[in-house]
Motif scaffolding. Structure first.
Motif, mmCIF file in Angstrom:
data_model
loop_
_atom_site.group_PDB
_atom_site.id
_atom_site.type_symbol
_atom_site.label_atom_id
_atom_site.label_comp_id
_atom_site.label_asym_id
_atom_site.label_seq_id
_atom_site.Cartn_x
_atom_site.Cartn_y
_atom_site.Cartn_z
ATOM 1 N N ASP A 1 3.141 6.083 -2.808
ATOM 2 C CA ASP A 1 4.276 6.819 -3.380
ATOM 3 C C ASP A 1 4.065 7.063 -4.870
ATOM 4 O OD1 ASP A 1 5.555 6.873 -0.955
ATOM 5 O OD2 ASP A 1 6.840 5.134 -1.364
ATOM 6 N N ASP B 1 0.824 -1.213 0.000
ATOM 7 C CA ASP B 1 0.000 0.000 0.000
ATOM 8 C C ASP B 1 0.857 1.262 0.000
ATOM 9 O OD1 ASP B 1 -1.963 -1.867 0.177
ATOM 10 O OD2 ASP B 1 -2.833 -1.142 2.051
ATOM 11 N N LEU B 2 1.961 1.242 0.755
ATOM 12 C CA LEU B 2 2.813 2.424 0.822
ATOM 13 C C LEU B 2 3.468 2.716 -0.526
ATOM 14 C CD1 LEU B 2 4.542 2.002 4.318
ATOM 15 C CD2 LEU B 2 2.725 3.595 3.672
#
Length: 330
Positions: A170, A165-166
């Motif tokens: 980004d 998810d991160l």
């Protein structure tokens, strides 16, 4: 775009106000006629008529002021995401993200997304233009992009990518930073030949050997590129990178088929986004077909589909090792 959207909203609100005024005029005239009918001598009572008129004017003014106040109460966020004509929204202002976030997003996009959507996100050989995507425009922190990355549009040809998810957040941050134009040209030399060539040969034979050969179609492959980075991007995503130092490679074109009023249109796929698709048929005629929420359905015929299916499964080690192996044969 924002100026056109605001102008459209202004025209719509002006039309609504004009409509309201028209209703008040009709109501005023009808009420006056009724009073004159009920009271035949009303014509002589000028003061009564004037008081009635003033009452109507005061009531209309109060309602108009209330309507304008209600319009002004719309929050900035609601106004930013409010749909403009034809479903297009203005590109919202977003806070500037830290450089490290944008660098991570750009790198992740380059490896996972540029193959389909182009190095600058303006559309690739098969994927639509993300800069003109309503999903990207409405997305804030990747919350609308994440479900699509995780398989929500498999039926439309968007493969599922197993990205954290991160990482998606980004990528979303980097995409949002492109509203003023992006630049994918490297500004510094980066040594990417850090893998193991021996392990790379085994990975190449396992991953690529069924279709390609370093003594056949890929003979002298690395020597065709000015930089190893260009070579790596090309074997991962053929046909994406173009420009100085890039050789002319034979990459079969992507074609598409769409059914319009019972007539099938098939040809080379051109520009493709949420709002339209461009197809050039064999006779050289360019067809621009409007799309409304995916209708009509565009069926993409992609000769590089095996590459695209392999892309999400490649590990970083395999990428570095295969690159080192191909570079060793320069």
């Amino acid at each position: 775009m924002r100026e056109n959207v605001n102008a459209g909203r202004g025209c719509g609100r002006a039309a609504v106000r004009a409509y309201r005024c028209g209703l008040w005029v009709l109501l005023f005239c009808g009420m006056t006629k009724m009073l004159q009918t009920v009271h035949p001598k009303m014509e002589a009572s000028k003061s009564v008529v004037i008081r009635i008129q003033l009452s109507f004017v005061l009531a209309a003014s109060l309602l108009c002021v209330g309507a304008r106040a209600q319009e002004g109460a719309v929050s900035h966020t609601e106004a930013t995401h409010q749909a403009a004509p034809f479903g297009v929204v203005a590109y919202p202002d977003r806070p500037e993200q830290p450089k490290e976030v944008l660098d991570r997003g750009k790198a992740a996009y380059s490896v996972n997304c540029s193959f389909c959507h182009g190095a600058d996100a303006a559309g690739g050989s098969v994927g639509p233009n993300l800069l003109r995507s309503e999903v990207v425009l409405r997305d804030v922190h990747g919350e609308l992009i994440l479900p699509i990355v995780h398989g929500a549009r498999l039926a439309q040809g968007m493969p599922k990518l197993d990205l954290p998810d991160l990482t998606v957040a980004d990528i979303a941050a980097w995409l949002h930073s492109l509203k003023t134009g992006g630049n994918m040209t490297p500004t510094e030399e980066i040594n990417i030949v850090t893998g193991n060539a021996t392990a790379g040969k085994m990975a190449f034979d396992r991953r690529c050997g069924t279709c390609h050969s370093v003594s056949g179609d890929l003979k002298g492959f690395a020597a065709k590129f000015a930089q190893p980075m260009q070579m790596q991007q090309t074997w991962i995503s053929p046909g994406v990178m173009k420009g100085p130092g890039m050789p002319e490679l034979h990459v079969p074109p992507v074609t598409a088929t769409v059914l319009v009023k019972g007539k099938k249109i098939t040809g080379k796929l051109g520009a493709y986004d949420d709002f339209s698709v461009v197809i050039t048929t064999a006779d050289g005629v360019v067809h621009t077909v409007p799309l409304d929420n995916g209708v009509p359905r565009v069926v993409v015929h992609d000769p590089l589909k095996p590459h695209r299916e392999m892309l999400p499964t490649l590990t970083d080690a395999e990428i570095h090792n295969i690159t080192a192996y191909l570079e060793s044969l320069r």
